[in-house]
Scaffold this motif. Structure first.
Motif, mmCIF file in Angstrom:
data_model
loop_
_atom_site.group_PDB
_atom_site.id
_atom_site.type_symbol
_atom_site.label_atom_id
_atom_site.label_comp_id
_atom_site.label_asym_id
_atom_site.label_seq_id
_atom_site.Cartn_x
_atom_site.Cartn_y
_atom_site.Cartn_z
ATOM 1 N N PRO A 123 0.811 -1.228 0.000
ATOM 2 C CA PRO A 123 0.000 0.000 0.000
ATOM 3 C C PRO A 123 0.841 1.273 0.000
ATOM 4 C CG PRO A 123 -0.932 -1.590 1.520
ATOM 5 C CD PRO A 123 0.391 -2.151 1.084
ATOM 6 N N LEU A 124 1.984 1.253 0.690
ATOM 7 C CA LEU A 124 2.858 2.418 0.695
ATOM 8 C C LEU A 124 3.466 2.640 -0.685
ATOM 9 C CD1 LEU A 124 4.480 4.653 2.190
ATOM 10 C CD2 LEU A 124 6.236 2.913 2.576
ATOM 11 N N ILE A 125 3.911 1.560 -1.314
ATOM 12 C CA ILE A 125 4.487 1.670 -2.655
ATOM 13 C C ILE A 125 3.452 2.236 -3.621
ATOM 14 C CG2 ILE A 125 5.566 0.421 -4.550
ATOM 15 C CD1 ILE A 125 7.253 0.526 -1.990
ATOM 16 N N ASP A 126 2.238 1.735 -3.533
ATOM 17 C CA ASP A 126 1.172 2.231 -4.411
ATOM 18 C C ASP A 126 0.869 3.708 -4.138
ATOM 19 O OD1 ASP A 126 0.995 -0.276 -5.534
ATOM 20 O OD2 ASP A 126 -0.743 -0.896 -4.331
ATOM 21 N N GLN A 127 0.872 4.092 -2.864
ATOM 22 C CA GLN A 127 0.647 5.504 -2.512
ATOM 23 C C GLN A 127 1.728 6.396 -3.112
ATOM 24 O OE1 GLN A 127 2.077 7.028 1.293
ATOM 25 N NE2 GLN A 127 -0.010 7.665 1.799
#
Length: 282
Positions: free
Chosen positions: A214-218
């Protein structure tokens, strides 16, 4: 090789925590980007806050769009931050390529390069303690160094990179290792052509994120949004480094090219990344 962190812009209230963690971990610099027509914190105000929450780490604009600003006021702001940070401030400068920023500032994007050179001429005089004009006195405070705060110039065109030698500043390359070498060479040639002693400071910048999916996608979404205007947002997002091995490899490549510092630019907002980056590269 020094390693710094470029701060995320999504949640300004978290940046003091980023700064304290980065200083404690041993990072060299905190960098902050600049836009006017965008949801980002104003960099000089923000770095002033971070100067008060830290004591050793350097503070750097990457890069401040100088033509959007009044030069006398900018000279005063930069001198104030230089003094209040104990000389830890580096004023990274560029001309800005977004029409909307210049529209909002009521400046002419077509003359932005000439305007920056005129601003630098005036700011250097003011930093040296000279009067603004025959009828207007000096503008303080006095900088720690006579020439003012350390300068850093971003850009890709030869005319922009030539400011490195003309004004005695460093060079910021927002470029992948695979195509950064010619830019580094231009900066070093400018330095030599203008008779500067030694060599310019060379700073490289890498987009990076470490953490769960989720952090990478953000972070990827933030990069796509930030670079949407440029027509190369997909390319910028695809170039984001997301593993420790990728980051270490890119830093090694920049070190082999002679860079003095690499700034890991973070678009993901989780401050725990500071510790992940430190574990990976420090």
């Amino acid at each position: 090789m020094h390693i710094g962190l470029g701060l995320p812009i999504a949640d300004p209230a978290t940046l003091p925590e980023w700064a304290r963690r980065a200083e404690s971990a041993g990072f060299s610099t905190l960098g902050l980007l600049d836009r006017l027509v965008y949801d980002n914190p104003e960099p000089l105000v923000t770095l002033a806050v971070l100067a008060g929450t830290t004591s050793r780490i350097r503070l750097q604009t990457e890069v401040l769009i100088a033509p959007l600003r009044d030069p006398a006021l900018l000279a005063k702001q930069a001198a104030t931050l230089d003094r209040m940070s104990g000389g830890r401030f580096t004023l990274g400068l560029g001309v800005g390529g977004r029409d909307d920023d210049h529209e909002a500032a009521r400046t002419d994007i077509r003359t932005r390069g000439r305007r920056l050179d005129e601003q630098l001429t005036l700011m250097r005089r003011l930093w040296a303690g000279e009067p603004f004009s025959e009828t207007c006195g000096p503008i303080g405070p006095t900088c720690i160094e006579t020439n003012g705060p350390a300068l850093l110039f971003g850009g890709f065109r030869p005319a922009a990179i030539d400011r490195v030698g003309r004004w005695g500043g460093g060079f910021l390359a927002a470029a992948a290792p695979s195509w950064a070498e010619p830019l580094f060479d231009l900066a070093r040639r400018s330095w030599t052509d203008h008779g500067r002693p030694g060599a310019p400071r060379i700073v490289a910048q890498l987009n990076a994120a470490l953490g769960p999916r989720p952090l990478i996608d953000q972070a990827r979404t933030a990069i796509l949004d930030y670079y949407e205007f440029s027509g190369r947002a997909d390319q910028m997002a695809a170039g984001m480094l997301t593993t420790a091995d990728q980051i270490r490899s890119a830093i090694e490549q920049f070190e082999n090219l002679g860079a003095d510092e690499v700034i890991l630019y973070c678009y993901g907002a989780d401050p725990d990344q500071v510790d992940r980056f430190a574990d990976a590269v420090l």
